[in-house]
Design a protein around this motif. Structure first.
Motif, PDB file in Angstrom:
ATOM      1  N   GLU A 697       0.820  -1.208   0.000  1.00 31.78           N
ATOM      2  CA  GLU A 697       0.000   0.000   0.000  1.00 31.78           C
ATOM      3  C   GLU A 697       0.857   1.262   0.000  1.00 31.78           C
ATOM      4  O   GLU A 697       0.331   2.372  -0.045  1.00 31.78           O
ATOM      5  N   PHE A 698       2.176   1.114   0.024  1.00 26.77           N
ATOM      6  CA  PHE A 698       3.083   2.244  -0.069  1.00 26.77           C
ATOM      7  C   PHE A 698       3.621   2.432  -1.483  1.00 26.77           C
ATOM      8  O   PHE A 698       4.471   3.302  -1.705  1.00 26.77           O
ATOM      9  N   ALA A 699       3.171   1.624  -2.425  1.00 21.88           N
ATOM     10  CA  ALA A 699       3.490   1.840  -3.843  1.00 21.88           C
ATOM     11  C   ALA A 699       2.458   2.801  -4.419  1.00 21.88           C
ATOM     12  O   ALA A 699       1.271   2.733  -4.092  1.00 21.88           O
ATOM     13  N   GLY A 700       2.915   3.706  -5.285  1.00 21.56           N
ATOM     14  CA  GLY A 700       1.979   4.653  -5.871  1.00 21.56           C
ATOM     15  C   GLY A 700       0.823   3.975  -6.579  1.00 21.56           C
ATOM     16  O   GLY A 700      -0.318   4.462  -6.542  1.00 21.56           O
ATOM     17  N   ALA A 701       1.098   2.844  -7.208  1.00 20.08           N
ATOM     18  CA  ALA A 701       0.053   2.126  -7.941  1.00 20.08           C
ATOM     19  C   ALA A 701      -1.091   1.678  -7.043  1.00 20.08           C
ATOM     20  O   ALA A 701      -2.192   1.422  -7.522  1.00 20.08           O
ATOM     21  N   ALA A 702      -0.855   1.593  -5.729  1.00 17.36           N
ATOM     22  CA  ALA A 702      -1.912   1.158  -4.808  1.00 17.36           C
ATOM     23  C   ALA A 702      -3.083   2.123  -4.815  1.00 17.36           C
ATOM     24  O   ALA A 702      -4.226   1.721  -4.566  1.00 17.36           O
ATOM     25  N   ALA A 703      -2.829   3.406  -5.083  1.00 17.77           N
ATOM     26  CA  ALA A 703      -3.904   4.398  -5.107  1.00 17.77           C
ATOM     27  C   ALA A 703      -4.758   4.274  -6.356  1.00 17.77           C
ATOM     28  O   ALA A 703      -5.849   4.837  -6.424  1.00 17.77           O
ATOM     29  N   GLU A 704      -4.275   3.525  -7.334  1.00 20.51           N
ATOM     30  CA  GLU A 704      -4.957   3.426  -8.628  1.00 20.51           C
ATOM     31  C   GLU A 704      -5.531   2.046  -8.892  1.00 20.51           C
ATOM     32  O   GLU A 704      -6.607   1.917  -9.497  1.00 20.51           O
ATOM     33  N   LEU A 705      -4.830   0.998  -8.435  1.00 19.99           N
ATOM     34  CA  LEU A 705      -5.198  -0.367  -8.815  1.00 19.99           C
ATOM     35  C   LEU A 705      -6.201  -0.971  -7.827  1.00 19.99           C
ATOM     36  O   LEU A 705      -5.852  -1.773  -6.956  1.00 19.99           O
ATOM     37  N   LYS A 706      -7.447  -0.593  -7.988  1.00 21.85           N
ATOM     38  CA  LYS A 706      -8.516  -1.149  -7.158  1.00 21.85           C
ATOM     39  C   LYS A 706      -8.744  -2.600  -7.580  1.00 21.85           C
ATOM     40  O   LYS A 706      -8.982  -2.886  -8.741  1.00 21.85           O
ATOM     41  N   GLY A 707      -8.664  -3.496  -6.625  1.00 20.31           N
ATOM     42  CA  GLY A 707      -8.773  -4.924  -6.923  1.00 20.31           C
ATOM     43  C   GLY A 707      -7.551  -5.686  -6.448  1.00 20.31           C
ATOM     44  O   GLY A 707      -7.588  -6.914  -6.326  1.00 20.31           O
ATOM     45  N   ALA A 708      -6.463  -4.975  -6.170  1.00 17.88           N
ATOM     46  CA  ALA A 708      -5.267  -5.621  -5.629  1.00 17.88           C
ATOM     47  C   ALA A 708      -5.477  -5.926  -4.151  1.00 17.88           C
ATOM     48  O   ALA A 708      -6.231  -5.246  -3.455  1.00 17.88           O
ATOM     49  N   VAL A 709      -4.801  -6.954  -3.669  1.00 16.53           N
ATOM     50  CA  VAL A 709      -4.750  -7.231  -2.233  1.00 16.53           C
ATOM     51  C   VAL A 709      -3.648  -6.346  -1.663  1.00 16.53           C
ATOM     52  O   VAL A 709      -2.469  -6.543  -1.967  1.00 16.53           O
ATOM     53  N   LEU A 710      -4.022  -5.359  -0.875  1.00 12.81           N
ATOM     54  CA  LEU A 710      -3.036  -4.411  -0.349  1.00 12.81           C
ATOM     55  C   LEU A 710      -2.439  -4.925   0.948  1.00 12.81           C
ATOM     56  O   LEU A 710      -3.127  -5.525   1.780  1.00 12.81           O
ATOM     57  N   THR A 711      -1.145  -4.670   1.115  1.00  8.33           N
ATOM     58  CA  THR A 711      -0.444  -5.173   2.280  1.00  8.33           C
ATOM     59  C   THR A 711       0.550  -4.129   2.775  1.00  8.33           C
ATOM     60  O   THR A 711       1.008  -3.286   2.005  1.00  8.33           O
ATOM     61  N   ASN A 712       0.850  -4.182   4.063  1.00 13.86           N
ATOM     62  CA  ASN A 712       1.796  -3.251   4.674  1.00 13.86           C
ATOM     63  C   ASN A 712       3.157  -3.931   4.790  1.00 13.86           C
ATOM     64  O   ASN A 712       3.342  -4.814   5.628  1.00 13.86           O
ATOM     65  N   PRO A 713       4.140  -3.544   3.981  1.00 13.32           N
ATOM     66  CA  PRO A 713       5.436  -4.230   3.989  1.00 13.32           C
ATOM     67  C   PRO A 713       6.256  -3.967   5.248  1.00 13.32           C
ATOM     68  O   PRO A 713       7.269  -4.623   5.466  1.00 13.32           O
ATOM     69  N   HIS A 714       5.836  -3.000   6.044  1.00 13.68           N
ATOM     70  CA  HIS A 714       6.533  -2.716   7.300  1.00 13.68           C
ATOM     71  C   HIS A 714       6.029  -3.595   8.444  1.00 13.68           C
ATOM     72  O   HIS A 714       6.550  -3.517   9.549  1.00 13.68           O
ATOM     73  N   ASP A 715       5.015  -4.396   8.167  1.00 16.06           N
ATOM     74  CA  ASP A 715       4.404  -5.269   9.174  1.00 16.06           C
ATOM     75  C   ASP A 715       4.479  -6.711   8.666  1.00 16.06           C
ATOM     76  O   ASP A 715       3.751  -7.094   7.753  1.00 16.06           O
ATOM     77  N   GLN A 716       5.382  -7.507   9.246  1.00 16.59           N
ATOM     78  CA  GLN A 716       5.564  -8.866   8.746  1.00 16.59           C
ATOM     79  C   GLN A 716       4.280  -9.678   8.828  1.00 16.59           C
ATOM     80  O   GLN A 716       3.965 -10.453   7.921  1.00 16.59           O
ATOM     81  N   ALA A 717       3.515  -9.502   9.894  1.00 14.77           N
ATOM     82  CA  ALA A 717       2.266 -10.252  10.043  1.00 14.77           C
ATOM     83  C   ALA A 717       1.310  -9.925   8.907  1.00 14.77           C
ATOM     84  O   ALA A 717       0.608 -10.813   8.395  1.00 14.77           O
TER      85      ALA A 717
END
Length: 780
Positions: A697-717
């Motif tokens: 969710e910290f990639a710019g494309a996350a704001a545009e690509l609705k339908g992706a499974v978003l994840t926080n790369p700073h949180d291993q869980a």
């Protein structure tokens, strides 16, 4: 104006001679006013004449003057007298001139003592402007009647002076402090005769400069009260032209420079080219390679789809130039500065090659850009390494780009600059070619002010970017980060804003935003802003997938991983990409979900950096160690969990892997956009299959690509949870998400990106017309 980096920088502190002329000028209505042609002429005269020193004398506080010092269109002053004479500093270092400043400080009782004394006068309203050793008040009309004597008495008790302006403003200043007295003290400090100082102003606030024994000019359209007060002064000239034009009249009237002084001549415009569109990019539109001691070239083999798209703007007969750097190696013979691209496909496109030595390339691109700006832009500011000597090379290279661009552009041309490597080109280019329309697209992430302000040269960079007519970023969040940085550096007016939905996510990811700024006004310039996510080259992907060799390779990969889920990761070796974090999450997944062993493979393609970029060596070692540990602990006879490739793949090979993968796992810690995500979606859309995109969710494309499974790369869980969700996703959900994603990617392709950007450039409100008038004025 940015000085020539090849010229020694002589600061006032070490200037060994008395200048022929010091111009001591007010700002608003004077040095910042006048016709564009007169301003250009005076600024060039002051900036380039070796025997002229410049002093700003203003009522502004030093804090409010600092943005002007970042404006590359203005000459840098040698001295600054501000706060109506209360502050005097070196214009280069902004350090106080001693002992002058100490003498003023001793006469100042302090802000709070003055504010308390003035609080007893209800008609006075303290102005909310930056200031020191001065308290400024606004008075309603008629307020001062009957209380002037009381105000002056209260000021005398504090050993302060009162200065009135336009019967609506007043300043409380240290005793015997005003513009004229401080300027006189500076002239004495420099052993500068009064007749070598020309003072210029336009309001009664400037009167003290004319009564201090200097030659002076009241520029055209000055305040009537100033004209009346100076009419009988023999040392004052009343000019016809306003602003800079009046100052030029005065220089001639007082014979302050020789009539044949070459610096007085109006310089003709720089030579112009014939290109209506000039593309300025750090990469050539073809690849160069050396074979048998000769320089050769071939079509680009990089998967970067931007170059073919940008070339497309020249395919319809558009006259244009492409400016890029190339290594000038004397061993390879004479360097060609202008070459064709493809006479058949692009008959009117010329490449202007900027010659850089290997040393310049290593410092400018491989070291400075990657070790200073790259980590900072991606919010890893603690990794940034700033070196003054590298900055000087960066300036020199940017000037070379600007000079090459100026020589290519036709009158009124559009110049399209690309990315942070060329931040300073707008400053140089605007000076060389004030007639062109300058557009800039920022391909990398742009951070917020608290990160960007770490840059030692942030004011120069922003001053340069403010010379653009239009600036584009990938997503609204990056636009607003830029606006935040600008607002913290200079007076800024937001002119227009727009809602981000439904084009972009608002609150659904870390880089979402609800509203975005589309136009700014800074000084006399209007800058258009926009969010333009780069799209994919669908034709190239479709053609690639249709190639027989790709079809064969695709089937091979599918057979190889039959019965297992294939998780694909494709990225450059870079600490911003989250590669190590992703591996550790995959290791955790296998530990917590043992039933997945033998059923999922992770294939990781990590393109290494150039050998000269040593900053990535430790990261590569850490990644290789993690891969070895995971495979050592979890491998079975017929199954190896991670396949790692520390090399680049041909684009066709990558396409086959895109289409074969069940899951694309993209986890940058920070990314401007990420085109790999879009290429994966495009490959499955063209194939008619359903791959699942797991995206940071910290990639710019996350704001545009609705339908992706978003994840926080700073949180291993969360990384583990996102991958687990993708692996266990029902087919109907995967199909629905893929359909939604492909609709976005196929509509906003790379061609639409380019067209939308240039359309926005052409329709944006800008200062380009004023600069065109300047060009005509200089040519007159």
């Amino acid at each position: 104006m940015i000085p020539d980096t090849t010229t020694a920088d002589l600061t006032p502190a070490n200037t060994p001679f008395v200048p022929r002329l010091m111009l001591a000028t007010d700002l608003d209505g004077t040095f910042l006013a006048g016709s564009p042609a007169h301003r250009q002429q005076l600024y060039r005269l002051v900036d380039r004449h070796p025997e002229i020193r410049l002093t700003f004398v203003t009522g502004r506080g030093l804090e409010a003057v600092m943005p002007l010092l970042s404006d590359p269109s203005l000459p840098r002053p040698d001295y600054v007298i501000c706060d109506v004479g209360g502050t005097v500093v070196d214009g280069r270092t902004l350090q106080p001139i001693q002992p002058l400043q100490t003498h003023i400080d001793r006469r100042w009782p302090g802000e709070h003592a003055v504010a308390e004394a003035m609080a007893g006068f209800p008609g006075l309203v303290r102005q909310d402007v930056p200031q020191e050793r001065r308290c400024s008040y606004f008075c309603e009309p008629g307020t001062l009647e009957g209380v002037r004597g009381d105000i002056e008495a209260a000021a005398r008790k504090l050993d302060c002076s009162v200065l009135y302006s336009a019967d609506r403003y007043l300043d409380i200043l240290p005793l015997n402090t005003d513009k004229g007295r401080t300027l006189a003290a500076l002239a004495d400090h420099l052993d500068l005769p009064r007749e070598r100082v020309l003072v210029a102003g336009d309001t009664l606030n400037d009167l003290s400069m004319y009564t201090s024994g200097f030659q002076g000019v009241c520029v055209g359209e000055s305040e009537p009260a100033l004209v009346d007060a100076t009419n009988q002064l023999a040392n004052v000239f009343h000019a016809r032209e306003p602003g800079c034009g009046g100052i030029l009249e005065a220089i001639a009237h007082f014979d302050l420079l020789e009539a044949d002084d070459p610096h007085l001549k109006i310089r003709a415009p720089e030579a112009t080219g014939q290109s209506d569109l000039v593309m300025v990019y750090h990469r050539l539109p073809y690849e160069e390679y050396v074979e048998d001691g000769e320089r050769n070239r071939r079509r680009p083999t990089s998967p970067n789809g931007i170059i073919p798209s940008l070339l497309g703007f020249f395919g319809s007969g558009q006259k244009g130039s492409w400016v890029a750097w190339s290594v000038d190696d004397p061993k390879l013979g004479k360097f060609e500065t202008r070459t064709p691209v493809d006479a058949d496909a692009y008959p009117n496109l010329t490449v202007a090659r900027v010659p850089l030595s290997k040393t310049e390339v290593d410092a400018f691109y491989k070291r400075f850009s990657k070790e200073a700006f790259w980590p900072l832009l991606h919010t890893f500011w603690e990794r940034a390494r700033f070196r003054e000597e590298d900055w000087k090379i960066y300036l020199r290279v940017n000037r070379k780009f600007a000079e090459a661009t100026a020589a290519e552009a036709a009158p009124g041309a559009t110049v399209w600059l690309h990315d942070y490597n060329l931040w300073m080109v707008p400053a140089y280019l605007r000076e060389l070619r004030p007639d062109v329309r300058i557009a800039f697209f920022h391909h990398t992430y742009f951070p917020s002010a608290d990160v960007f302000n770490v840059v030692p040269w942030r004011r120069e960079i922003l001053g340069s970017l403010m010379q653009c007519d239009y600036i584009g970023f990938h997503i609204p969040r990056q636009v607003e980060n830029f606006v935040d940085v600008v607002r913290g550096a200079m007076p800024t007016e937001v002119l227009t804003r727009e809602g981000c939905a439904p084009r972009f996510l608002t609150y659904g990811c870390a880089v979402g935003l609800d509203n975005v700024t589309t136009r700014l006004r800074v000084g006399d310039r209007t800058i258009g802003l926009g969010a333009h996510p780069v799209g994919t080259d669908l034709k190239r992907i479709r053609d690639g997938l249709a190639h027989p060799k790709v079809r064969v390779r695709l089937e091979q990969i599918r057979r190889e991983f039959s019965g297992r889920k294939l998780v694909l990761s494709v990225e450059r070796l870079d600490y911003t990409k989250g590669s190590l974090e992703k591996l550790l999450a995959f290791e955790r997944l296998l530990e917590t979900q043992p039933e997945l062993k033998g059923k999922v493979n992770m294939l990781m393609i990590c393109v290494p950096a150039a050998k000269e970029m040593t900053v990535y060596r430790q990261l590569q070692t850490q990644i290789e160690q993690a891969v070895g540990r995971i495979n050592g602990q979890h491998s079975m006879l017929d199954w190896t969990p991670v396949r790692f490739f520390a090399r680049g793949f041909a684009f066709e090979e990558v396409l086959a892997h895109y289409a074969a993968a069940d899951v694309m796992w993209i986890t940058p810690l920070r990314d401007g956009l990420n085109l790999v995500a879009k290429e994966f979606v495009a490959a499955h859309g063209i194939e008619g299959s359903a791959g699942t995109l797991v995206l940071s969710e910290f990639a710019g494309a996350a704001a545009e690509l609705k339908g992706a499974v978003l994840t926080n790369p700073h949180d291993q869980a969360d990384l583990v949870a996102g991958l687990r969700q993708a692996l266990k996703m029902p087919e109907h959900e995967a199909v629905g998400r893929q359909r939604q994603l492909f609709d976005i990617v196929s509509h906003y392709d790379v061609e639409r990106w380019g067209r939308d950007f240039l359309d926005a450039v052409q329709t944006s409100g800008s200062g380009a017309d004023r600069h065109r008038y300047a060009m005509r004025g200089l040519a007159a």
